[in-house]
Design an enzyme around this catalytic site. Structure first.
Site, short mmCIF file in Angstrom:
data_model
loop_
_atom_site.label_atom_id
_atom_site.label_comp_id
_atom_site.label_asym_id
_atom_site.label_seq_id
_atom_site.Cartn_x
_atom_site.Cartn_y
_atom_site.Cartn_z
N GLY A 12 0.67 -1.16 0.18
CA GLY A 12 0.02 -0.02 0.01
C GLY A 12 0.83 1.33 0.19
O GLY A 12 0.35 2.33 0.35
N THR A 13 1.93 1.39 -0.65
CA THR A 13 2.92 2.49 -0.70
C THR A 13 2.18 3.48 -1.61
O THR A 13 2.20 4.87 -1.44
CB THR A 13 4.29 2.36 -0.94
N ASN A 14 1.46 2.97 -2.55
CA ASN A 14 0.81 3.82 -3.61
C ASN A 14 -0.37 4.49 -2.86
O ASN A 14 -0.70 5.59 -3.10
CB ASN A 14 0.36 3.29 -4.87
N ILE A 93 -7.80 -10.18 -11.22
CA ILE A 93 -8.31 -9.88 -12.73
C ILE A 93 -9.76 -9.46 -12.60
O ILE A 93 -10.56 -9.91 -11.86
CB ILE A 93 -8.48 -11.17 -13.60
N LEU A 94 -10.13 -8.50 -13.01
CA LEU A 94 -11.32 -7.56 -12.72
C LEU A 94 -12.42 -8.28 -13.44
O LEU A 94 -12.28 -8.72 -14.36
CB LEU A 94 -11.32 -6.03 -13.26
N ASN A 108 -4.95 2.33 -13.77
CA ASN A 108 -3.84 1.48 -13.03
C ASN A 108 -2.49 2.02 -12.86
O ASN A 108 -2.23 2.59 -13.79
CB ASN A 108 -4.03 0.07 -13.64
N HIS A 110 1.35 0.97 -13.26
CA HIS A 110 2.11 -0.41 -13.62
C HIS A 110 3.83 0.05 -13.47
O HIS A 110 3.98 1.32 -14.19
CB HIS A 110 1.78 -0.95 -14.97
C1 GAR Z 1 3.50 -1.35 -7.15
O1 GAR Z 1 4.74 -1.30 -7.73
C2 GAR Z 1 2.76 -1.42 -8.46
O2 GAR Z 1 3.24 -0.50 -9.54
C3 GAR Z 1 2.47 -2.61 -8.78
O3 GAR Z 1 2.62 -3.38 -7.53
C4 GAR Z 1 3.33 -2.57 -6.64
C5 GAR Z 1 2.30 -2.14 -5.40
O4 GAR Z 1 2.99 -1.64 -4.22
N1 GAR Z 1 1.64 -3.02 -9.71
C6 GAR Z 1 1.66 -4.00 -10.44
O5 GAR Z 1 2.64 -4.56 -10.81
C7 GAR Z 1 0.40 -4.26 -11.49
N2 GAR Z 1 0.45 -4.75 -12.72
P1 GAR Z 1 2.04 -1.00 -3.16
O6 GAR Z 1 1.14 -1.94 -2.43
O7 GAR Z 1 3.30 -0.67 -2.07
O8 GAR Z 1 1.68 0.40 -3.74
#
Ligand code: GAR
Length: 206
Positions: A12-14, A93-94, A108, A110
């Site tokens: 969950g850093t994003n 998968i949605l 999203n 990526h």
């Molecule tokens: C992030 O790096 C995001 O870009 C990636 O998962 C990580 C989640 O980190 N998403 C994908 O690879 C989607 N294809 P977070 O939980 O710390 O935000």
């Protein structure tokens, strides 16, 4: 005001970058209606609750089959009634019905410069492992609209990040998050909140 639901599966850093952005004003005109995780152990849920953001776990493990899970997930979305759904490390998968219902309202993040290192099987650390294996000198992150394909929707934002000698998948992942993901995901949400004509409460006097 743009009401968003953030879907998460892990650290969950994003999500944290989004909550911080709303708090410090880099994301304007936005509120988080809720956070949904498919994984009960996701630290993202702790982050949400620490900020008093409503957080829900809807795990496929709690349902007899995928159809039941999809139904519960869609019902929660309907209840939260978001203007925008943000997939922030959501590894599910949605349901195709969701993509139809929320067309052009799902984004999203990526962790690569699409169309490199994307599509089925490319998620999380795996993306950085493949980038290092291929020996690219530049990688980055992409925010895109979600459509029926995997990472095929319209690209909204990209930011490049240098690969450095000695990088490991983890060190590269960290730099891509810090320099790209946590910058462009908040920026994309702010942009939508400030410029989406459907958000008719905005822009007065700005
Ligand atoms: C992030 O790096 C995001 O870009 C990636 O998962 C990580 C989640 O980190 N998403 C994908 O690879 C989607 N294809 P977070 O939980 O710390 O935000």
């Amino acid at each position: 005001m743009l009401s968003i639901v953030v879907c998460v599966s892990g650290g969950g850093t994003n999500l944290q970058a989004i909550m911080d952005g709303i708090e410090n004003g880099t994301i304007r005109n936005t509120r988080i209606a809720g956070v949904i995780s498919n994984n009960a152990g996701a630290y993202a849920l702790v982050r949400a609750r620490e900020r008093n953001v409503p957080a829900f776990c809807i795990s496929p493990k709690s349902f007899a089959d995928r159809a039941d899970f999809n139904r519960a997930f869609m019902e929660k979305l309907e209840e939260l009634s978001p203007d925008l759904i943000v997939l922030a490390g959501f590894l599910v998968i949605l349901p195709s019905e969701m993509i139809r219902l929320y067309r052009d309202r799902i984004i999203n993040i990526h962790p690569s410069l699409i169309p490199s290192f994307c599509g089925t099987g490319y998620y999380g650390l795996r993306v950085h492992e493949e980038a290092l294996k291929r020996g690219v000198k530049i990688t980055g992150a992409t925010v895109h609209m979600v459509d029926e394909g995997t990472d095929t929707g319209t690209i909204l934002y990209q930011k490049a990040v240098e690969v450095l000698p000695g990088d490991t998948p983890k060190s590269l992942q960290k730099r891509v998050m810090e320099q790209a993901e946590w910058v462009i995901l908040p920026k994309a949400i702010d942009e939508i909140a400030m410029h989406d004509p459907a958000q008719n409460t905005v822009q007065k006097g700005s």
